[in-house]
Motif scaffolding. Structure first.
Motif, PDB file in Angstrom:
ATOM      1  N   CYS A 224     -13.162 -42.913 -19.897  1.00  0.00           N
ATOM      2  CA  CYS A 224     -12.458 -41.643 -20.019  1.00  0.00           C
ATOM      3  C   CYS A 224     -13.319 -40.646 -20.800  1.00  0.00           C
ATOM      4  CB  CYS A 224     -11.107 -41.837 -20.695  1.00  0.00           C
ATOM      5  SG  CYS A 224     -11.215 -42.446 -22.371  1.00  0.00           S
ATOM      6  N   ASP A 225     -12.912 -39.374 -20.756  1.00  0.00           N
ATOM      7  CA  ASP A 225     -13.660 -38.357 -21.489  1.00  0.00           C
ATOM      8  C   ASP A 225     -13.239 -38.361 -22.956  1.00  0.00           C
ATOM      9  OD1 ASP A 225     -11.213 -37.122 -21.598  1.00  0.00           O
ATOM     10  OD2 ASP A 225     -11.689 -35.624 -20.065  1.00  0.00           O
TER      11      ASP A 225
ATOM     12  N   SER B 162      -4.014 -39.406 -18.551  1.00  0.00           N
ATOM     13  CA  SER B 162      -4.341 -39.857 -19.900  1.00  0.00           C
ATOM     14  C   SER B 162      -4.315 -41.384 -19.956  1.00  0.00           C
ATOM     15  CB  SER B 162      -3.355 -39.279 -20.918  1.00  0.00           C
ATOM     16  OG  SER B 162      -3.567 -39.852 -22.200  1.00  0.00           O
ATOM     17  N   ALA B 163      -5.263 -41.943 -20.685  1.00  0.00           N
ATOM     18  CA  ALA B 163      -5.283 -43.404 -20.837  1.00  0.00           C
ATOM     19  C   ALA B 163      -4.048 -43.902 -21.550  1.00  0.00           C
ATOM     20  CB  ALA B 163      -6.538 -43.825 -21.602  1.00  0.00           C
TER      21      ALA B 163
ATOM     22  N   ARG C  77      -7.153 -41.213 -11.725  1.00  0.00           N
ATOM     23  CA  ARG C  77      -8.178 -40.274 -12.175  1.00  0.00           C
ATOM     24  C   ARG C  77      -7.523 -39.001 -12.735  1.00  0.00           C
ATOM     25  NH1 ARG C  77     -13.502 -40.304 -10.846  1.00  0.00           N
ATOM     26  NH2 ARG C  77     -13.091 -41.730  -9.094  1.00  0.00           N
TER      27      ARG C  77
ATOM     28  N   GLY D 109     -17.262 -39.310 -24.397  1.00  0.00           N
ATOM     29  CA  GLY D 109     -16.140 -40.082 -23.868  1.00  0.00           C
ATOM     30  C   GLY D 109     -16.162 -41.500 -24.415  1.00  0.00           C
TER      31      GLY D 109
ATOM     32  N   THR E 245     -12.239 -46.187 -13.207  1.00  0.00           N
ATOM     33  CA  THR E 245     -11.619 -47.497 -13.459  1.00  0.00           C
ATOM     34  C   THR E 245     -12.246 -48.517 -12.527  1.00  0.00           C
ATOM     35  OG1 THR E 245      -9.862 -47.049 -11.863  1.00  0.00           O
ATOM     36  CG2 THR E 245      -9.403 -46.497 -14.174  1.00  0.00           C
TER      37      THR E 245
ATOM     38  N   ARG F  41      -8.883 -38.557 -20.980  1.00  0.00           N
ATOM     39  CA  ARG F  41      -8.528 -38.462 -19.563  1.00  0.00           C
ATOM     40  C   ARG F  41      -9.380 -39.451 -18.761  1.00  0.00           C
ATOM     41  NH1 ARG F  41      -8.231 -32.987 -21.187  1.00  0.00           N
ATOM     42  NH2 ARG F  41     -10.442 -32.743 -20.696  1.00  0.00           N
ATOM     43  N   ILE F  42      -8.740 -40.150 -17.883  1.00  0.00           N
ATOM     44  CA  ILE F  42      -9.419 -41.209 -17.130  1.00  0.00           C
ATOM     45  C   ILE F  42     -10.401 -40.605 -16.132  1.00  0.00           C
ATOM     46  CG2 ILE F  42      -9.091 -43.122 -15.518  1.00  0.00           C
ATOM     47  CD1 ILE F  42      -6.362 -43.597 -16.797  1.00  0.00           C
ATOM     48  N   GLU F  43     -11.626 -41.084 -16.175  1.00  0.00           N
ATOM     49  CA  GLU F  43     -12.654 -40.661 -15.213  1.00  0.00           C
ATOM     50  C   GLU F  43     -13.008 -41.766 -14.223  1.00  0.00           C
ATOM     51  OE1 GLU F  43     -15.873 -39.511 -17.770  1.00  0.00           O
ATOM     52  OE2 GLU F  43     -15.164 -37.454 -17.954  1.00  0.00           O
TER      53      GLU F  43
ATOM     54  N   VAL G 276     -11.870 -49.097 -18.236  1.00  0.00           N
ATOM     55  CA  VAL G 276     -11.447 -47.703 -18.121  1.00  0.00           C
ATOM     56  C   VAL G 276     -12.506 -46.847 -18.801  1.00  0.00           C
ATOM     57  CG1 VAL G 276      -9.689 -45.987 -18.649  1.00  0.00           C
ATOM     58  CG2 VAL G 276      -9.007 -48.343 -18.176  1.00  0.00           C
TER      59      VAL G 276
END
Length: 459
Positions: free
Chosen positions: A77-78, A105-106, A102, A165, A86, A82-84, A75
């Motif tokens: 994320c920023d 939140s993780a 996308r 991130g 996967t 927040r997931i960017e 994963v």
């Protein structure tokens, strides 16, 4: 200048062969030349841009293939969690597609509050180092079950080294447990196979002992058995004669019966029969006692042992068992005592003598072995030299490795020399191999003398 072929995405220029009114022709040619240079540069830039686009697309495909082929979940994320991005392993585990993940939140992927708290600490208060950190968390899978994951958290930085991130990479612990269990099963199977092979090698050594014992016991037992048959026959004659005596038969009949049953011959033969039977029984007892002293392969008791007796017993058993025609040159030396297990030393020497016979038989019609025993103030040295082909140089470094053998399949496990090497080391000694200048292999056993053994061997 030809403008008949223009690359795509570039404008088609008007006809420039005619100069505009009021403009000098020379100036106009300069303008045309500059426009040509600009146009050519545009063409080169367009080609370079297309090449870079192709390279970028190739790099993207390579990265996507790496992410797709990873078995670990990933994963990206920023800085807010927040997931960017996967990978396929994570999407398969949680049962969601890329569009559904996308921007979320993780923390939404976690199954319990403890895991949420740990990840919040990473995203909020943790000051990440370049090496990252490791967390144990619980992910929620597609069926809503908790899956333990060993998660590695690494900061993701931009060109100015600022954290922008995080990247989380982990492997579900279930897979690790399964792999560990498989490894444990394989390890147990390997240990069991090793024990079976060790037992097989010891049984082979014991088999050579039994073959020698059976051959040696045959003579005294046969002698005793023959004497017992003769004694039984004499007993029957004596019983018949005594019945006649007790029945009060006339003296003439008793004399005739005494002569016919050869009572006088039987009485004269009885002492030698009894002495021979006792001698055979005593010989059998001596053989059994010798077997008790020397044939127990797993005895760990250390006691004073005369190497002359062990060498002679090993020669005796190998000759009686599998090598009756083996010529062995050996002369006993003055008493030479070491602290050892007589049975284990016997196994080592029998193995070395048997190997010498096997090697020499492959080369010579008359296998021979020379055994010498010498000692100084601290050590005793047994040297065994055969008239075989010697040890090939490529085998010298592997000679004492477990399972290494040059014998055909079914003729040996490759554990004899390895066990012998370990046994001599446990006694505080050394077992080495070399080739003799006159030909053949030389094995040397060195053992500390009684009273001079190192503390480890003495204990």
């Amino acid at each position: 200048m030809s403008l008949s072929s223009t690359p795509p995405n570039l404008p088609v220029l008007p006809d420039l062969t005619v100069a505009p009114d009021g403009l000098d022709e020379t100036a106009w040619l300069d303008v045309i030349h500059k426009m040509d240079e600009v146009y050519q540069q545009l063409v080169r830039d367009e080609i370079a841009l297309e090449e870079k686009n192709a390279q970028l697309e190739q790099s993207q495909q390579f990265i996507l293939s790496l992410l797709s082929s990873m078995s670990d979940v990933l994963v990206a994320c920023d800085s807010q969690g927040r997931i960017e991005e996967t990978n396929a392993a994570l999407r398969e585990l949680v049962g969601q597609d890329e569009a559904g993940l996308r921007g979320r939140s993780a923390l939404d992927l976690l199954a319990d509050e403890d895991s949420v708290q740990r990840l919040r600490e990473v995203l909020g208060t943790w000051r990440p180092s370049r090496g990252g950190a490791v967390l144990e968390i619980q992910l929620r899978d597609a069926q809503g079950q908790s899956v333990p994951v060993d998660l590695n958290c690494t900061p993701r930085r931009n060109a100015s080294a600022r954290v922008v991130g995080y990247v989380f990479v982990g492997r579900p612990m279930g897979e690790i447990k399964r792999a560990y269990q498989e490894l444990q099963r394989a390890h147990e199977a390997l240990k069991q196979a090793q024990q079976q092979l060790l037992h097989s090698e010891k049984m082979a050594s014991l088999g050579r002992l039994v073959a020698g014992v059976a051959h040696e016991l045959n003579n005294p037992i046969s002698f005793v058995l023959g004497n017992v048959h003769a004694l039984k026959k004499y007993t029957d004659r004596m019983a018949t004669y005594l019945q006649a005596v007790h029945a009060g038969e006339p003296p003439a009949l008793l004399a005739e019966l005494r002569q016919r049953l050869r009572i006088d011959h039987a009485l004269a033969d009885l002492p030698s029969l009894i002495d021979g039977t006792l001698e055979g029984a005593q010989r059998t007892t001596d053989i059994v006692n010798g077997l008790k002293r020397f044939s127990v392969m797993d005895r760990e008791d250390r006691e004073p042992v005369d190497l002359n007796a062990v060498i002679e017993r090993a020669i005796h058993w190998v000759r009686k068992g599998t090598a009756p025609g083996f010529t062995i040159h050996w002369a006993p030396q003055p008493r030479c005592l070491v602290r050892a297990s007589a049975g284990q030393l016997l196994q080592v020497l029998m193995n070395l003598i048997q190997n010498a016979y096997d090697a020499a038989s492959a080369r010579s019609a008359q296998p021979e072995l020379w055994i010498t025993l010498a000692h100084n103030e601290r050590e005793a040295t047994i040297t065994l030299r055969d008239n075989g082909p010697g040890i090939p140089p490529e085998h010298m470094g592997r000679l004492f490795d477990p399972f290494f053998t040059t014998k055909p399949v079914g003729k040996g496990t490759g554990l004899g020399l390895s066990i012998s090497f370990g046994t001599i080391e446990q006694h505080g000694g050394r077992l080495t191999a070399a080739n003799a200048p006159e030909g053949g292999a030389v094995f040397t056993v060195t053992l500390p003398l009684l009273g001079a053994e190192p503390p480890a061997a003495a204990s």
